[in-house]
Design a protein around this motif. Structure first.
Motif, PDB file in Angstrom:
ATOM      1  N   THR A  93       0.133-120.563-127.536  1.00 23.54           N
ATOM      2  CA  THR A  93       0.427-120.423-126.113  1.00 23.54           C
ATOM      3  C   THR A  93      -0.845-120.007-125.397  1.00 23.54           C
ATOM      4  OG1 THR A  93       1.696-119.204-124.438  1.00 23.54           O
ATOM      5  CG2 THR A  93       1.247-118.054-126.490  1.00 23.54           C
ATOM      6  N   ASP A  94      -0.957-120.406-124.140  1.00 20.76           N
ATOM      7  CA  ASP A  94      -2.117-120.045-123.316  1.00 20.76           C
ATOM      8  C   ASP A  94      -1.815-118.869-122.403  1.00 20.76           C
ATOM      9  OD1 ASP A  94      -3.819-122.062-124.286  1.00 20.76           O
ATOM     10  OD2 ASP A  94      -3.054-123.543-122.850  1.00 20.76           O
ATOM     11  N   GLU A  95      -0.736-118.152-122.652  1.00 22.83           N
ATOM     12  CA  GLU A  95      -0.349-117.098-121.717  1.00 22.83           C
ATOM     13  C   GLU A  95      -1.403-116.002-121.614  1.00 22.83           C
ATOM     14  OE1 GLU A  95       1.199-115.290-118.729  1.00 22.83           O
ATOM     15  OE2 GLU A  95       1.990-117.204-119.444  1.00 22.83           O
ATOM     16  N   ASN A  96      -2.043-115.624-122.725  1.00 18.38           N
ATOM     17  CA  ASN A  96      -3.097-114.618-122.642  1.00 18.38           C
ATOM     18  C   ASN A  96      -4.245-115.082-121.750  1.00 18.38           C
ATOM     19  OD1 ASN A  96      -1.711-112.883-124.305  1.00 18.38           O
ATOM     20  ND2 ASN A  96      -3.273-112.795-125.896  1.00 18.38           N
ATOM     21  N   LEU A  97      -4.542-116.379-121.798  1.00 18.59           N
ATOM     22  CA  LEU A  97      -5.613-116.913-120.966  1.00 18.59           C
ATOM     23  C   LEU A  97      -5.206-116.915-119.496  1.00 18.59           C
ATOM     24  CD1 LEU A  97      -6.835-119.889-123.162  1.00 18.59           C
ATOM     25  CD2 LEU A  97      -8.084-117.808-122.625  1.00 18.59           C
ATOM     26  N   ARG A  98      -3.986-117.298-119.228  1.00 19.43           N
ATOM     27  CA  ARG A  98      -3.533-117.281-117.844  1.00 19.43           C
ATOM     28  C   ARG A  98      -3.550-115.855-117.298  1.00 19.43           C
ATOM     29  NH1 ARG A  98      -0.081-121.489-120.080  1.00 19.43           N
ATOM     30  NH2 ARG A  98       1.562-119.993-120.580  1.00 19.43           N
ATOM     31  N   ASN A  99      -3.179-114.884-118.131  1.00 19.38           N
ATOM     32  CA  ASN A  99      -3.241-113.480-117.707  1.00 19.38           C
ATOM     33  C   ASN A  99      -4.680-113.035-117.476  1.00 19.38           C
ATOM     34  OD1 ASN A  99      -1.982-110.692-117.449  1.00 19.38           O
ATOM     35  ND2 ASN A  99      -3.382-110.350-119.154  1.00 19.38           N
ATOM     36  N   PHE A 100      -5.594-113.458-118.362  1.00 22.37           N
ATOM     37  CA  PHE A 100      -7.013-113.128-118.192  1.00 22.37           C
ATOM     38  C   PHE A 100      -7.518-113.637-116.852  1.00 22.37           C
ATOM     39  CE2 PHE A 100     -11.401-114.556-118.300  1.00 22.37           C
ATOM     40  CZ  PHE A 100     -12.079-113.425-118.714  1.00 22.37           C
ATOM     41  N   TYR A 101      -7.199-114.872-116.531  1.00 26.05           N
ATOM     42  CA  TYR A 101      -7.717-115.442-115.286  1.00 26.05           C
ATOM     43  C   TYR A 101      -7.007-114.889-114.056  1.00 26.05           C
ATOM     44  CZ  TYR A 101     -10.918-118.560-117.628  1.00 26.05           C
ATOM     45  OH  TYR A 101     -11.977-119.046-118.358  1.00 26.05           O
ATOM     46  N   ARG A 102      -5.810-114.364-114.180  1.00 25.49           N
ATOM     47  CA  ARG A 102      -5.201-113.658-113.052  1.00 25.49           C
ATOM     48  C   ARG A 102      -6.026-112.418-112.704  1.00 25.49           C
ATOM     49  NH1 ARG A 102      -0.275-114.285-116.324  1.00 25.49           N
ATOM     50  NH2 ARG A 102       0.747-116.232-115.668  1.00 25.49           N
ATOM     51  N   ARG A 103      -6.393-111.658-113.736  1.00 29.92           N
ATOM     52  CA  ARG A 103      -7.209-110.461-113.509  1.00 29.92           C
ATOM     53  C   ARG A 103      -8.594-110.843-113.001  1.00 29.92           C
ATOM     54  NH1 ARG A 103      -7.952-105.541-111.658  1.00 29.92           N
ATOM     55  NH2 ARG A 103      -9.177-104.163-113.014  1.00 29.92           N
ATOM     56  N   TYR A 104      -9.146-111.903-113.556  1.00 32.11           N
ATOM     57  CA  TYR A 104     -10.446-112.411-113.123  1.00 32.11           C
ATOM     58  C   TYR A 104     -10.416-112.738-111.617  1.00 32.11           C
ATOM     59  CZ  TYR A 104     -14.263-115.916-112.974  1.00 32.11           C
ATOM     60  OH  TYR A 104     -15.378-116.660-112.665  1.00 32.11           O
ATOM     61  N   LEU A 105      -9.390-113.442-111.193  1.00 33.22           N
ATOM     62  CA  LEU A 105      -9.282-113.789-109.769  1.00 33.22           C
ATOM     63  C   LEU A 105      -9.066-112.559-108.892  1.00 33.22           C
ATOM     64  CD1 LEU A 105      -7.108-117.040-109.768  1.00 33.22           C
ATOM     65  CD2 LEU A 105      -9.462-116.811-108.926  1.00 33.22           C
ATOM     66  N   GLU A 106      -8.303-111.594-109.404  1.00 32.50           N
ATOM     67  CA  GLU A 106      -8.049-110.378-108.644  1.00 32.50           C
ATOM     68  C   GLU A 106      -9.363-109.665-108.310  1.00 32.50           C
ATOM     69  OE1 GLU A 106      -5.519-106.191-109.007  1.00 32.50           O
ATOM     70  OE2 GLU A 106      -5.835-107.452-110.765  1.00 32.50           O
ATOM     71  N   LEU A 107     -10.270-109.594-109.279  1.00 34.51           N
ATOM     72  CA  LEU A 107     -11.554-108.925-109.046  1.00 34.51           C
ATOM     73  C   LEU A 107     -12.513-109.814-108.260  1.00 34.51           C
ATOM     74  CD1 LEU A 107     -12.188-107.164-112.470  1.00 34.51           C
ATOM     75  CD2 LEU A 107     -11.377-106.162-110.331  1.00 34.51           C
ATOM     76  N   MET A 108     -12.472-111.106-108.493  1.00 34.68           N
ATOM     77  CA  MET A 108     -13.400-112.003-107.807  1.00 34.68           C
ATOM     78  C   MET A 108     -13.049-112.167-106.326  1.00 34.68           C
ATOM     79  SD  MET A 108     -15.818-113.231-109.846  1.00 34.68           S
ATOM     80  CE  MET A 108     -16.275-114.954-109.759  1.00 34.68           C
ATOM     81  N   LEU A 109     -11.764-112.154-105.982  1.00 28.59           N
ATOM     82  CA  LEU A 109     -11.348-112.452-104.622  1.00 28.59           C
ATOM     83  C   LEU A 109     -10.691-111.274-103.909  1.00 28.59           C
ATOM     84  CD1 LEU A 109      -9.755-115.988-105.199  1.00 28.59           C
ATOM     85  CD2 LEU A 109     -12.121-115.409-104.629  1.00 28.59           C
ATOM     86  N   GLY A 110     -10.346-110.210-104.662  1.00 21.16           N
ATOM     87  CA  GLY A 110      -9.567-109.123-104.058  1.00 21.16           C
ATOM     88  C   GLY A 110     -10.420-108.192-103.222  1.00 21.16           C
TER      89      GLY A 110
END
Length: 445
Positions: free
Chosen positions: A428-445
């Motif tokens: 499953t890619d769920e860990n990757l999708r979670n990683f990129y959620r956090r990545y986007l939060e810091l990059m755009l938040g």
């Protein structure tokens, strides 16, 4: 995307980040986030200047004066144990004119002297020597105001030393969240803790730091083909789907992820990674909770990635072709970005301090055989990573979107005893999708 634009002032959000924000929940990740100078510039400011980065292990500098050089982006730090026994991370930059004051990667020193003008610092960072001080600077020169700059934040958990460039960052404990439970599966396996098996190996790979860590946070799927030669040689299990059995866990909102691999039903595998019976007994008493022991004793391969760029890998492998029994090995690694599409892999071999000497030697052989600069698995991975990053930076390739949709419909495991969100399969890619959620939060938040 207005929020991201406002957060970065006049800087417009890179196209690849906009596409990632739009497509992530559908499992679509733009190739353009890899090997892109503009994205990397944002990562330097938004990720690495604000995150807890692994610098080293306390066992690397056991005695007063011991030091190693470590890095966060292009910042070089002297990680040193002072004469007072305290560990510090000092920016390797003379306060006079900016020259490096430490010229070796590791050693023991009571003082560091700048080769430019001779300013000399104690290993706690205090400036103690200025050539011709009175003649050059006159009376009243305040040396105490010109010591080496300490890293804004330095914290330790179970011997692991992390640094942060942001003085306002949350504590390391808060940053780890539920991932600490999984880190303790390794750090609390022995009451004596861990120690390094010599200095880390370091090698440069032309790839993106995110691509490297993906393999260690979620991608069991690649073993079917990338490591096919290991299967054919009998080094990896003949059942190519072996890597799918187990649990994949992520910590929501943190970006951390783990893979706990057991084995196919009925597989004849030793419990607890195959560690000797004496180490199993110590671990059972050492773990903070019974749940951690119950998980550990059924584990054969364990991977953990702490956001943003620290991974550990704890598989069971044969240390050499003559030794009949597989032996567990443990490696820590940092995916240290040197620029867009270029990283330095810093790779440590680790072992329990109170392990038998024969076991330490076999664990070291296993680590060197499979990971590090000459490791068979490492060479498989780095070749793939290099080509993917090259394609992602090409004119047409950067326009593509990658498929991160594996396991989108897999139900969660409600019976998993540890923290976080668990799935009862590693494909499953769920860990990757979670990683990129956090990545986007810091990059755009």
């Amino acid at each position: 995307m207005a929020k991201g634009k406002a957060a970065m002032g006049a800087k417009e959000v890179p196209r690849a980040l906009q596409e990632l924000a739009q497509g992530l929940e559908e499992g679509l990740v733009p190739a353009g986030i890899l090997n892109d100078p503009e994205v990397f510039a944002w990562e330097q400011e938004r990720i690495f200047a604000r995150s807890w980065i692994y610098l080293g292990h306390a066992s690397e500098i056991p005695s007063p004066g011991d030091y190693v050089l470590r890095y966060i982006l292009n910042n070089a730090f002297i990680l040193v144990r002072g004469e007072d026994g305290r560990v510090r991370a000092l920016l390797d930059m003379c306060r006079h004119r900016g020259m490096r004051v430490c010229r070796a990667e590791a050693g023991n020193a009571s003082h560091f002297r700048c080769p430019f003008h001779g300013w000399t610092y104690r290993n706690d960072g205090t400036l103690v020597g200025v050539p011709a001080e009175r003649e050059a600077f006159g009376e009243g020169f305040r040396k105490e105001a010109w010591g080496l700059l300490p890293i804004p934040r330095l914290e330790e958990v179970d011997g692991l030393l992390f640094g942060n460039l942001d003085p306002e960052a949350p504590s390391l404990e808060e940053w780890l969240g539920g991932a600490k439970w999984y880190l303790e599966l390794v750090t609390k396996r022995s009451p004596e803790g861990l120690e390094v098996l010599g200095p880390p190996q370091r090698f440069v790979v032309p790839t993106d730091w995110k691509l490297a860590l993906e393999t260690f946070i979620s991608d069991s799927y690649h073993t079917l083909m990338t490591h096919r030669s290991m299967i054919e040689l009998g080094i990896a299990p003949r059942d190519a789907k072996y890597a799918m059995y187990g649990e994949q866990i992520h910590i929501p909102g943190k970006g951390h992820g783990a893979m706990v691999v057991g084995g196919p039903p009925g597989a004849k595998l030793p419990p607890f990674w195959g560690y000797p019976a004496e180490m199993m007994e110590r671990a059972q008493a050492s773990y903070p909770t019974r749940e951690q022991w119950e998980v550990a004793k059924e584990t054969r391969i364990f991977l953990l990635t702490l956001f943003p760029n620290f991974s550990l890998h704890n598989p069971i492998r044969k240390p050499d072709h003559l030794y009949p029994t597989p032996v567990p090995m443990l490696t820590f690694r940092v995916w240290h970005p040197l620029g867009p599409g270029r990283i330095e892999v810093i790779s440590w071999g680790m072992v329990e301090k109170d392990a038998p000497e024969w076991f330490k030697e076999k664990a070291r052989h296993s680590y060197l055989r499979f990971f590090g600069s000459s490791g068979t698995f490492e060479q498989d991975d780095t070749e793939i990573w290099s080509h993917v990053a090259q394609n992602a930076g090409s004119t047409l390739g950067r326009r593509l979107r990658f498929n991160y949709q594996m396991g989108r419909n897999v139900p969660q495991d409600p019976n998993w005893p540890g923290p976080g969100v668990a799935y009862p399969i590693n494909f499953t890619d769920e860990n990757l999708r979670n990683f990129y959620r956090r990545y986007l939060e810091l990059m755009l938040g």
